[in-house]
Design an enzyme around this catalytic site. Structure first.
Site, PDB file in Angstrom:
ATOM      1  N   HIS A  48       0.804  -1.281   0.036  1.00 11.37           N
ATOM      2  CA  HIS A  48      -0.006   0.005  -0.153  1.00 11.37           C
ATOM      3  C   HIS A  48       0.965   1.275  -0.048  1.00 11.37           C
ATOM      4  O   HIS A  48       2.132   1.100   0.194  1.00 11.37           O
ATOM      5  CB  HIS A  48      -0.863   0.133   1.229  1.00 11.37           C
ATOM      6  CG  HIS A  48      -0.124   0.105   2.480  1.00 11.37           C
ATOM      7  ND1 HIS A  48       0.400   1.072   3.235  1.00 11.37           N
ATOM      8  CD2 HIS A  48      -0.197  -1.228   3.335  1.00 11.37           C
ATOM      9  CE1 HIS A  48       0.975   0.550   4.061  1.00 11.37           C
ATOM     10  NE2 HIS A  48       0.583  -0.620   4.440  1.00 11.37           N
TER      11      HIS A  48
HETATM   12  P1  TYD Z   1      -1.305  -2.540   7.649  1.00 14.94           P
HETATM   13  O1  TYD Z   1      -0.841  -1.309   7.650  1.00 14.94           O
HETATM   14  O2  TYD Z   1      -2.095  -2.876   6.251  1.00 14.94           O
HETATM   15  O3  TYD Z   1      -0.145  -3.599   7.753  1.00 14.94           O
HETATM   16  P2  TYD Z   1       1.440  -3.926   6.871  1.00 14.94           P
HETATM   17  O4  TYD Z   1       1.585  -2.573   6.163  1.00 14.94           O
HETATM   18  O5  TYD Z   1       2.280  -4.017   8.140  1.00 14.94           O
HETATM   19  O6  TYD Z   1       1.048  -5.293   6.264  1.00 14.94           O
HETATM   20  O7  TYD Z   1      -2.314  -2.861   8.830  1.00 14.94           O
HETATM   21  C1  TYD Z   1      -2.827  -4.278   8.943  1.00 14.94           C
HETATM   22  C2  TYD Z   1      -4.067  -4.228   9.647  1.00 14.94           C
HETATM   23  O8  TYD Z   1      -3.819  -3.601  10.809  1.00 14.94           O
HETATM   24  C3  TYD Z   1      -5.307  -3.543   8.913  1.00 14.94           C
HETATM   25  O9  TYD Z   1      -6.605  -4.003   9.039  1.00 14.94           O
HETATM   26  C4  TYD Z   1      -5.048  -1.968   9.729  1.00 14.94           C
HETATM   27  C5  TYD Z   1      -4.885  -2.588  11.136  1.00 14.94           C
HETATM   28  N1  TYD Z   1      -3.886  -1.370  11.873  1.00 14.94           N
HETATM   29  C6  TYD Z   1      -4.251  -0.639  12.853  1.00 14.94           C
HETATM   30  O10 TYD Z   1      -5.700  -0.894  13.211  1.00 14.94           O
HETATM   31  N2  TYD Z   1      -3.594   0.390  13.503  1.00 14.94           N
HETATM   32  C7  TYD Z   1      -2.286   0.356  12.921  1.00 14.94           C
HETATM   33  O11 TYD Z   1      -1.536   1.366  13.797  1.00 14.94           O
HETATM   34  C8  TYD Z   1      -1.851  -0.349  12.017  1.00 14.94           C
HETATM   35  C9  TYD Z   1      -0.397  -0.040  11.373  1.00 14.94           C
HETATM   36  C10 TYD Z   1      -2.846  -1.040  11.454  1.00 14.94           C
END
Ligand code: TYD
Length: 133
Positions: A48
């Site tokens: 993303h």
């Molecule tokens: P995401 O940022 O997509 O993870 P990564 O980039 O590490 O693969 O986040 C994964 C899930 O966690 C998504 O449903 C959003 C949630 N999340 C939160 O609720 N709070 C946060 O601070 C973060 C970073 C993610």
């Protein structure tokens, strides 16, 4: 694409090191700190971009690769030194992969969590970058 590695100040003596991140280490106000751990070696995280959020990624332990895409270029950066962090600006697509066993990725962020700030579809990202040039 410019890769921005930030040297994290340390206090070093015979008993080991202390890495210290205060606000002047990053070009934004620190609003949130979170960390990835227990990541399976086969996992691909990220996938993303953020419209406004800026982040500093610090490999507190172990190693992992960060693939960065700006819509034109692609660069892979391996993070494996706890005193070297990778600054990721807004509008950069990122993928995190090849996590070593025991890897911990600390993320220092410029804002609190907001799903509205995410671009999770790569084609939407390319359009967003084009529109905001
Ligand atoms: P995401 O940022 O997509 O993870 P990564 O980039 O590490 O693969 O986040 C994964 C899930 O966690 C998504 O449903 C959003 C949630 N999340 C939160 O609720 N709070 C946060 O601070 C973060 C970073 C993610």
């Amino acid at each position: 694409m410019e890769i921005q590695i930030i040297e994290i100040p340390k206090i070093k003596n015979s008993k080991g090191n202390i890495g210290v991140i205060e606000n002047d280490v990053v070009p934004f106000d620190i609003k949130r700190v979170y960390y990835l751990y227990d990541v399976p070696s086969s996992a691909k995280r990220g996938g993303h971009a953020h419209k406004a959020l800026q982040q500093l990624l610090v490999p507190l332990s172990g190693s992992f690769d960060v693939v960065l895409k700006d819509g034109t270029e692609e660069v892979t950066v391996t993070l494996n030194k706890p005193d070297k962090g990778l600054l990721i600006n807004s509008n950069i697509w990122r993928e995190l992969e090849n996590f070593s066993s025991g890897a911990v990725c600390m993320v220092i962020a410029s804002d609190v969590y907001s799903e509205d700030d995410y671009i999770r579809d790569y084609n939407d990202f390319l359009e967003y970058v084009k529109a905001n040039k």
